[in-house]
Design a protein around this motif. Structure first.
Motif, PDB file in Angstrom:
ATOM      1  N   LEU A  16       1.095  -8.662   8.823  1.00  0.00           N
ATOM      2  CA  LEU A  16      -0.200  -8.031   8.571  1.00  0.00           C
ATOM      3  C   LEU A  16      -0.429  -6.926   9.596  1.00  0.00           C
ATOM      4  O   LEU A  16      -0.536  -7.197  10.789  1.00  0.00           O
ATOM      5  CB  LEU A  16      -1.324  -9.062   8.650  1.00  0.00           C
ATOM      6  CG  LEU A  16      -1.282 -10.195   7.623  1.00  0.00           C
ATOM      7  CD1 LEU A  16      -2.399 -11.192   7.891  1.00  0.00           C
ATOM      8  CD2 LEU A  16      -1.395  -9.655   6.207  1.00  0.00           C
ATOM      9  N   VAL A  17      -0.495  -5.689   9.135  1.00  0.00           N
ATOM     10  CA  VAL A  17      -0.657  -4.557  10.051  1.00  0.00           C
ATOM     11  C   VAL A  17      -1.871  -3.696   9.714  1.00  0.00           C
ATOM     12  O   VAL A  17      -2.242  -2.820  10.484  1.00  0.00           O
ATOM     13  CB  VAL A  17       0.604  -3.664  10.040  1.00  0.00           C
ATOM     14  CG1 VAL A  17       1.805  -4.432  10.565  1.00  0.00           C
ATOM     15  CG2 VAL A  17       0.900  -3.139   8.638  1.00  0.00           C
ATOM     16  N   ASN A  18      -2.493  -3.942   8.584  1.00  0.00           N
ATOM     17  CA  ASN A  18      -3.635  -3.152   8.133  1.00  0.00           C
ATOM     18  C   ASN A  18      -4.932  -3.908   8.404  1.00  0.00           C
ATOM     19  O   ASN A  18      -5.020  -5.115   8.191  1.00  0.00           O
ATOM     20  CB  ASN A  18      -3.495  -2.849   6.637  1.00  0.00           C
ATOM     21  CG  ASN A  18      -4.663  -2.054   6.095  1.00  0.00           C
ATOM     22  OD1 ASN A  18      -5.675  -2.627   5.705  1.00  0.00           O
ATOM     23  ND2 ASN A  18      -4.517  -0.743   6.052  1.00  0.00           N
ATOM     24  N   GLY A  19      -5.936  -3.166   8.910  1.00  0.00           N
ATOM     25  CA  GLY A  19      -7.198  -3.800   9.240  1.00  0.00           C
ATOM     26  C   GLY A  19      -7.840  -4.517   8.068  1.00  0.00           C
ATOM     27  O   GLY A  19      -8.368  -5.621   8.219  1.00  0.00           O
ATOM     28  N   GLY A  20      -7.789  -3.896   6.897  1.00  0.00           N
ATOM     29  CA  GLY A  20      -8.376  -4.512   5.713  1.00  0.00           C
ATOM     30  C   GLY A  20      -7.703  -5.819   5.346  1.00  0.00           C
ATOM     31  O   GLY A  20      -8.359  -6.797   4.972  1.00  0.00           O
TER      32      GLY A  20
END
Length: 218
Positions: free
Chosen positions: A86-90
């Protein structure tokens, strides 16, 4: 005559609406579930700037620590998510509260959404603006403890005076300078203090590490 009276009534209504007091923040849940530690997740980025999430994230630890809370190291937290794909803020913010509490053992989690971030050229002005919303949630119960919004702009101190040609030149110079020096990061620092600093109107309450703990928002 009737039209004049009606117009006056309309103007009065507009003035009364504009002068209406903002509804006070309800701190009941905050006091019932006072957090000692805060887990800050990578902000969701709703702006066109790709570096907005990290620009905001790197500024939030200071005001929260000054407010009296233990803040989990944001770089460490981000690395944990990265190791799990998981690398995306959303995406990160969709992680269940149960899983967050299980992994980190925090009292609360802070969700941030960046609405505006960056420099825009506006004919006679170059404005670097950062706007963000935030909400603090109790990890044990899922209760919303607090929510708020703040913005900061590089033009807040500008007087707007001067001749048109000079203003156009200054606007172009400012935009180049702000882009080269990452002015957005500096403005994000101001936004984060306004958003997460305790002791301000409608702000979060002071935490247990602060000498002012329990003395605010009475």
């Amino acid at each position: 005559m009737k039209r004049i009276i009606a117009l006056c009534g309309l103007l009065a209504a507009i003035l009364l609406t504009g002068c209406a007091k903002k509804e006070a923040v309800d701190y009941t849940a905050f006091r019932q579930h006072p957090p000692k530690s805060i887990l800050v997740l990578l902000p969701q980025n709703d702006s066109p700037e790709t570096n907005a999430s990290h620009g905001m994230l790197s500024n939030v630890t200071y005001p929260l620590s000054e407010a009296g809370y233990y803040v989990f190291p944001v770089a460490m937290v981000e690395e944990v998510f990265k190791q799990n794909g998981l690398v995306n803020g959303g995406e990160i913010q969709t992680t269940s509260l149960v899983k967050l509490r299980e992994i980190f053992g925090a009292d609360s989690v802070l969700y941030i959404t960046v609405k505006d971030y960056g420099t825009s050229y506006q004919v006679i002005a170059s404005d670097t603006r950062v706007t963000a919303d935030a909400k603090l949630v109790d990890l044990a119960t899922g209760t919303l403890l607090w929510s708020g919004s703040a913005t900061a702009s590089s033009n807040e101190q500008n007087s707007g005076s001067g001749n048109l040609i000079g203003m156009l030149i200054q606007a172009a110079v400012n935009q180049i300078a702000h882009t080269l020096t990452d002015k957005s990061y500096e403005v994000a620092g101001v936004t984060s203090v306004r958003l997460l600093g305790a002791g301000q109107p409608d702000s979060i309450l002071y935490g247990p590490r602060s000498p002012k703990y329990g003395q605010d928002a009475k």
